[in-house]
Design an enzyme around this catalytic site. Structure first.
Site, PDB file in Angstrom:
ATOM      1  N   PRO A 125       0.535  -1.231   0.126  1.00 22.14           N
ATOM      2  CA  PRO A 125      -0.018   0.018  -0.122  1.00 22.14           C
ATOM      3  C   PRO A 125       0.878   1.327  -0.020  1.00 22.14           C
ATOM      4  CG  PRO A 125      -0.704  -1.476   1.893  1.00 22.14           C
ATOM      5  CD  PRO A 125       0.875  -2.001   0.979  1.00 22.14           C
ATOM      6  N   ARG A 126       0.319   2.323  -0.601  1.00 23.42           N
ATOM      7  CA  ARG A 126       1.052   3.556  -0.558  1.00 23.42           C
ATOM      8  C   ARG A 126       1.315   4.085   0.650  1.00 23.42           C
ATOM      9  NH1 ARG A 126      -2.595   6.992  -4.467  1.00 23.42           N
ATOM     10  NH2 ARG A 126      -4.202   5.776  -3.158  1.00 23.42           N
TER      11      ARG A 126
END
Length: 604
Positions: free
Chosen positions: A27-28
């Protein structure tokens, strides 16, 4: 004159694809930690037992215990806390009455697991009830305020902040409008702070229906894709509650937010989600043998000729073409990777039947509207989904997930929303993003002709298949290797005598197979395999001499016998020929074998 730099060359495209896959898996906001507080009601109704069923409180604690164990496996960096309310005792930073912080926000560990086990073990619930008691004088506003303080005082950087509230009391402040108003106001404050409150309601004692509209519809945060009327029915059994806890504890994270273009000037925002991702064992951590502290690995690039350390600016990447190494600057590599701006672009529509199973090259992703990208996206997304379902077609799109990613062709497989018997969503509405292969990815395989099965054999196989059919659900099969690994670690951490037994559901149930299709399988063996054949038996391996003898024909042996060159062959090969040709040998020496073969061919 300055000396020319010593360039170090790497392959230009060596691991770019693998790096892209790893980037998609993370995930970012992976530097932030998810935080989750389990908020458990300790009112007297939660401790009432009906028949042989455990009390609602007992089920809640077991679910929290199971969720913590899963967190250690799936998200070992997330923070978890447990808070009891409606108790006589209290323990919290603001000294709110009837609110007890049982476990503050922390990474789940052995001590937290053991503390929960003490509650639901034999007579543990009764001891807890005697120690903590019950109270109806609590304020839900103060309960929520306490949870907000726990999030705000946490020293870690938090990403998603959530509350899971367990209760079977649908109107905790019945008749007290002031407390109700305060609770609703505080719930809105929490929503403004980015704290999501979700309800896990259970059956009331006596089987009375749980009416969410009395109080909790203004307390909980209803997701954008749900409605109050679509909330599941109250959980009656432990399995139902556990399933909902597992569903709620996983936050829906977007892999990317991109526009989907239907044509020039017409696009809407969508979020890309990963539905399936392989679970691995936790990464290995290297420790200093003297201090037991984690060590940090530093990698440096060295020129093999001079031994000099190289800076990133000293390194170029190359691609071999026509026997030459073509060097590229890093800026050139980045520029060449940019194909177009990220997003989905509609190329056209194809019938659903044109999507073949053998097109599968990687797990599909999931598409859902995202209002944060473009306002009004949900309405246009819903219209596209409904028409695709009605016409049984799949949109074909060009997909670029991020700036430096290569383009891919994908098919958007539509899926309608479905609910189970408990009014809980079983499949969400949206599109599955099915990755399509390019022409370069397809392989043409040439298979040799093999004997075809007869019709009676095919019919018997169909009968067996029909008898052994079952409904497959991946949630019913845990990876036994992963589970055994963490059970062993758990046993060490919790100081248990032996790890908890892990049942391997990947093993076939032979008793059930024999019971349902045993006679049919025996009949199938009789009509397929020759008499005396034992399925599964290992074939006898040929000796090296037998293999060599097969390569030397009888004509070759005769020609060598006539030429007097049989001595060039080894004794095992000569003996193997005698065995196959039925030649009797009187002695064990090589010359005895040669004489027997010469006499066999009647050569003087």
């Amino acid at each position: 004159m300055a000396a020319a730099p010593q360039w170090s060359y790497e392959r230009a495209w060596g691991d770019d694809e693998e790096e892209g896959e790893q980037e998609e898996a993370q995930p970012r906001w992976s530097s932030l930690r998810d935080s989750l507080i389990f908020l458990i009601d300790c009112s007297a109704s939660m401790f009432q037992e009906e028949g042989e069923e455990d009390s609602a409180f007992h089920k809640c604690v077991k679910c929290v215990h199971s969720a913590m164990r899963n967190k250690i496996i799936s998200n070992d960096r997330d923070l978890v806390g447990v808070v009891f309310f409606a108790t006589n005792k209290h323990k919290n930073q603001s000294d709110f009455k009837h609110v007890y912080i049982f476990q503050d926000l922390d990474v789940p560990g052995a001590q937290m697991i053991l503390e929960l086990e003490e509650i639901f073990e034999e007579d543990g619930v009764e001891r807890f009830e005697e120690e903590f008691g019950h109270s109806t004088d609590f304020s839900m506003s103060e309960v929520l305020w306490n949870c907000s303080n726990m999030f705000s005082t946490c020293t870690q950087k938090l990403g998603h902040k959530r509350l899971l509230l367990f209760t079977n009391n649908d109107d905790p402040h019945a008749g007290n409008i002031n407390l109700q108003r305060q609770a609703k106001t505080k719930a809105k404050d929490l929503e403004g702070l980015g704290i999501n409150t979700e309800l896990l309601h259970m059956n009331k004692p006596g089987g009375e229906p749980f009416d969410i509209t009395k109080f909790y519809q203004d307390i909980i945060v209803i997701p954008e894709d749900e409605d109050v009327t679509c909330l599941p029915d109250p959980a009656a059994k432990f399995e139902e509650l556990l399933e909902r806890v597992r569903y709620k504890e996983h936050k829906k994270r977007t892999l990317a937010r991109v526009p989907l273009s239907l044509g020039e000037g017409l696009e809407f925002g969508v979020g890309i989600y990963t539905q399936v991702r392989e679970t691995y064992k936790g990464r290995k951590v290297k420790l200093d043998a003297r201090t037991n502290q984690e060590v940090r690995t530093i990698t440096k690039t060295v020129d093999s000729e001079t031994g000099k350390f190289l800076m990133p600016s000293d390194i170029k990447k190359v691609q071999t073409w026509g026997g030459r190494d073509i060097a590229f600057e890093n800026d050139e590599i980045v520029e060449m990777k940019v194909f177009d701006k990220p997003g989905l672009v509609l190329m056209g529509f194809k019938p659903r039947t044109s999507l073949k199973p053998y097109f599968h090259i990687r797990p599909a992703q999931f598409l859902f509207p995202d209002e944060s990208v473009i306002s009004g996206s949900t309405r246009l997304f819903s219209a596209l989904l409904q028409r695709c379902l009605a016409r049984d077609v799949v949109p074909i799109c060009r997909y670029i997930p991020r700036k430096n990613s290569p383009p891919k062709f994908v098919a958007l497989l539509p899926q309608k929303e479905e609910f189970d018997d408990n009014n809980m969503q079983s499949t969400p509405a949206g599109f599955h993003v099915v990755f399509l292969p390019f022409a370069d990815d397809l392989r043409k395989l040439n298979f040799e002709d093999t004997p075809r099965a007869k019709q009676d054999q095919v019919d018997k196989a169909k009968e067996i298949i029909n008898k052994l059919k079952f409904k497959y659900d991946p949630m019913s099969f845990e990876n036994p290797v992963i589970q055994q690994h963490y059970r062993n670690l758990e046993a060490l951490a919790l100081d248990r005598d032996a790890p908890e037994e892990v049942y391997d559901f990947t093993q076939p149930d032979k008793e059930r197979i024999d019971r349902r299709a045993g006679p049919l399988i025996d009949e199938f063996k009789d009509i397929v395999f020759p008499e005396g054949y034992t399925p599964g038996a290992k074939p006898k391996r040929k000796t090296a001499a037998a293999t060599a003898a097969e390569q030397v024909t009888e004509a070759d042996i005769k020609r060598m016998a006539q030429a007097g060159t049989l001595g060039k062959l080894t004794v095992p090969v000569l003996k193997e020929f005698c065995k196959q040709a039925g030649v009797k040998v009187s002695g064990n020496k090589k010359q005895d074998v040669i004489d027997a073969i010469t006499e066999h061919f009647q050569i003087e």
